[in-house]
Design a protein around this motif. Structure first.
Motif, PDB file in Angstrom:
ATOM      1  N   ASP A  44       6.557 -20.922   2.494  1.00 38.67           N
ATOM      2  CA  ASP A  44       7.317 -19.997   1.648  1.00 38.67           C
ATOM      3  C   ASP A  44       7.829 -20.698   0.388  1.00 38.67           C
ATOM      4  N   ASN A  45       8.310 -21.928   0.557  1.00 41.82           N
ATOM      5  CA  ASN A  45       8.802 -22.676  -0.602  1.00 41.82           C
ATOM      6  C   ASN A  45       7.673 -23.023  -1.566  1.00 41.82           C
ATOM      7  N   LEU A  46       6.525 -23.414  -1.030  1.00 45.19           N
ATOM      8  CA  LEU A  46       5.400 -23.774  -1.894  1.00 45.19           C
ATOM      9  C   LEU A  46       4.875 -22.562  -2.663  1.00 45.19           C
ATOM     10  N   ARG A  47       4.818 -21.409  -2.019  1.00 47.60           N
ATOM     11  CA  ARG A  47       4.377 -20.198  -2.727  1.00 47.60           C
ATOM     12  C   ARG A  47       5.321 -19.873  -3.877  1.00 47.60           C
ATOM     13  N   ALA A  48       6.611 -19.974  -3.621  1.00 49.22           N
ATOM     14  CA  ALA A  48       7.592 -19.670  -4.672  1.00 49.22           C
ATOM     15  C   ALA A  48       7.453 -20.631  -5.843  1.00 49.22           C
ATOM     16  N   LEU A  49       7.211 -21.901  -5.562  1.00 52.23           N
ATOM     17  CA  LEU A  49       7.055 -22.886  -6.631  1.00 52.23           C
ATOM     18  C   LEU A  49       5.767 -22.644  -7.408  1.00 52.23           C
ATOM     19  N   ALA A  50       4.701 -22.282  -6.721  1.00 54.26           N
ATOM     20  CA  ALA A  50       3.446 -21.984  -7.408  1.00 54.26           C
ATOM     21  C   ALA A  50       3.593 -20.763  -8.310  1.00 54.26           C
ATOM     22  N   ASP A  51       4.435 -19.811  -7.911  1.00 55.59           N
ATOM     23  CA  ASP A  51       4.694 -18.654  -8.767  1.00 55.59           C
ATOM     24  C   ASP A  51       5.407 -19.067 -10.056  1.00 55.59           C
ATOM     25  N   ARG A  52       6.195 -20.147  -9.987  1.00 56.84           N
ATOM     26  CA  ARG A  52       6.888 -20.645 -11.172  1.00 56.84           C
ATOM     27  C   ARG A  52       5.901 -21.206 -12.189  1.00 56.84           C
ATOM     28  N   GLY A  53       4.844 -21.880 -11.718  1.00 60.46           N
ATOM     29  CA  GLY A  53       3.864 -22.499 -12.597  1.00 60.46           C
ATOM     30  C   GLY A  53       3.134 -23.607 -11.869  1.00 60.46           C
ATOM     31  N   PRO A  54       2.206 -24.294 -12.516  1.00 58.80           N
ATOM     32  CA  PRO A  54       1.414 -25.337 -11.854  1.00 58.80           C
ATOM     33  C   PRO A  54       2.303 -26.381 -11.182  1.00 58.80           C
ATOM     34  N   THR A  55       2.070 -26.581  -9.888  1.00 55.57           N
ATOM     35  CA  THR A  55       2.942 -27.413  -9.063  1.00 55.57           C
ATOM     36  C   THR A  55       2.124 -28.475  -8.334  1.00 55.57           C
ATOM     37  N   PHE A  56       2.677 -29.679  -8.276  1.00 57.53           N
ATOM     38  CA  PHE A  56       2.096 -30.799  -7.545  1.00 57.53           C
ATOM     39  C   PHE A  56       2.929 -31.027  -6.288  1.00 57.53           C
ATOM     40  N   ALA A  57       2.323 -30.865  -5.107  1.00 55.13           N
ATOM     41  CA  ALA A  57       3.022 -31.046  -3.837  1.00 55.13           C
ATOM     42  C   ALA A  57       2.544 -32.326  -3.174  1.00 55.13           C
ATOM     43  N   TYR A  58       3.493 -33.059  -2.593  1.00 57.01           N
ATOM     44  CA  TYR A  58       3.170 -34.322  -1.957  1.00 57.01           C
ATOM     45  C   TYR A  58       3.905 -34.417  -0.626  1.00 57.01           C
ATOM     46  N   GLY A  59       3.147 -34.621   0.454  1.00 55.08           N
ATOM     47  CA  GLY A  59       3.733 -34.731   1.784  1.00 55.08           C
ATOM     48  C   GLY A  59       2.704 -35.268   2.751  1.00 55.08           C
ATOM     49  N   HIS A  60       2.962 -35.113   4.032  1.00 49.88           N
ATOM     50  CA  HIS A  60       2.038 -35.621   5.041  1.00 49.88           C
ATOM     51  C   HIS A  60       0.774 -34.761   5.094  1.00 49.88           C
ATOM     52  N   ASN A  61      -0.364 -35.415   5.340  1.00 47.31           N
ATOM     53  CA  ASN A  61      -1.630 -34.687   5.448  1.00 47.31           C
ATOM     54  C   ASN A  61      -1.532 -33.521   6.431  1.00 47.31           C
ATOM     55  N   SER A  62      -0.839 -33.719   7.553  1.00 43.86           N
ATOM     56  CA  SER A  62      -0.803 -32.693   8.596  1.00 43.86           C
ATOM     57  C   SER A  62      -0.098 -31.427   8.135  1.00 43.86           C
ATOM     58  N   HIS A  63       0.801 -31.517   7.174  1.00 45.31           N
ATOM     59  CA  HIS A  63       1.466 -30.324   6.656  1.00 45.31           C
ATOM     60  C   HIS A  63       0.624 -29.616   5.602  1.00 45.31           C
TER      61      HIS A  63
END
Length: 376
Positions: A238-257
């Motif tokens: 849910d958080n990642l979708r909201a951030l992507a709606d804001r504009g181009p987003t770079f996400a960094y975390g564990h591969n499993s997520h």
């Protein structure tokens, strides 16, 4: 196959709204340095303006305020603005320092932003819902006179024994059920606004998700831990979708997520499976989502030696470069077995769902920092 981190973008057909780069272990100097170099390239050459880390989405607001306004002290901001003890990591200090420097003198529309995409959850406990419910009530202008009575002492909510013993959780008490109704009504107030404030929406989804997580902490069924993992990743999605709606987003975390497909791990002696945030976001964004996995060769400090030559990592380790960027689908090799629980090797069966691989030959965990391992 190249050795420059910015060549990650050359592996993709188009610039995704959400570029996710995963790591197979946490707390490594080389991986964080590589992440920071890639982030700078994405900002300066690809138009990305938000970086989202696998860290508490609420605590991250402290970092975002600092990088956009300069208010606060860097040491305090990093110490208090990250969860999972990640404020100890020098790479995170360097990241926040660079973002503040980049933003200095720029108008808001050109600034870079910081976010966490995890919930207010540690692997051993969940936060009290008090702060998020108070913030949500304030953002909607709602008085909730019974909230403190229903919450009781915060220690009841944060009791670490509740993670493995559902009888220690208050998540299904009569008071907790009333709080879930309160959170739902407050979230509805946000949803009824034509253009709700971004933070109000964050508060709404976090409050309802956190109380749902506490509810399942009190569950005694065999599926309890899988439910908790799934709820956590749905909050991340849910958080990642909201951030992507804001504009181009770079996400960094564990591969499993962040990977596509079902995630798995062992916890409490049992094999567990759940749909990770990457799978949930990919199902909605389609080509707007890209996932690049990071793989490593050695972690000598934790007894992970050079990989066997017949593994995926062994194939990449045969090249002399310290780091490589390559496509994933045609990589040869079997699955590597990890001698250390804190490191998850690449699974060859998943490579069809990986858009690229960044390989780091040797990693050096941060001296003095506790090792945060697995899909934290």
């Amino acid at each position: 196959m190249t050795s420059a981190p910015e060549d990650v973008m050359r592996l993709l057909k188009a610039r995704p709204r959400l570029l996710a780069v995963g790591e197979p272990t946490h707390g490594d100097n080389n991986l964080l340095t590589l992440r920071n170099l890639l982030w700078k390239h994405l900002v300066e050459h690809e138009g990305y303006r938000t970086i989202a880390l696998e860290s508490d989405c609420l605590r991250a607001l402290t970092v975002d305020d600092y990088v956009t306004t300069g208010v606060g002290d860097l040491g305090d901001v990093v110490r208090n603005g990250f969860s999972h003890e990640w404020g100890h990591y020098q790479g995170n200090h360097e990241l926040v320092r660079w973002m503040r420097s980049y933003n200095d003198g720029r108008p808001p529309g050109e600034q870079v932003r910081f976010a966490g995409f995890d919930g207010p959850l540690e692997i051993t406990a969940a936060a009290s819902p008090r702060p998020i419910l108070a913030a949500l009530a304030e953002s909607t202008g709602t008085l909730a006179p019974d909230m403190d009575r229903l919450l009781g002492d915060d220690e009841r909510w944060t009791n670490p024994a509740a993670m493995m013993d559902p009888s220690q959780s208050v998540g299904r008490s009569p008071e907790a059920k009333e709080l879930r109704l309160l959170a739902d009504d407050l979230a509805a107030r946000v949803a009824m606004q034509p253009r709700p404030d971004e933070r109000a929406r964050l508060y709404a989804r976090t409050a309802t998700g956190l109380l749902r997580y506490h509810y399942w902490m009190a569950d005694s069924s065999p599926d309890r831990l899988s439910w908790l993992l799934g709820i956590r990743d749905s909050m991340m999605a849910d958080n990642l979708r909201a951030l992507a709606d804001r504009g181009p987003t770079f996400a960094y975390g564990h591969n499993s997520h962040l990977q596509r497909g079902r995630s798995s791990m062992r916890m409490g002696g049992r094999p567990l499976e759940w749909w990770g945030a990457g799978s949930l976001v990919d199902a909605e964004l389609g080509t707007g989502y890209a996932f690049v996995a990071t793989a490593v060769g050695t972690i000598h400090e934790h007894g992970v030696p050079a990989p066997p030559p017949d593994t995926v990592e062994g194939h990449l380790y045969a090249f002399p470069q310290d780091q490589l960027v390559t496509g994933a689908r045609d990589l040869p090799g079997a699955r590597r077995e990890s001698p250390w629980y804190g490191y998850a090797p690449l699974d060859p069966a998943r490579l069809a769902g990986v858009d690229g691989v960044v390989f780091v030959r040797d990693v050096t965990p941060i001296a003095g920092a506790s090792a945060r391992t697995g899909p934290q």
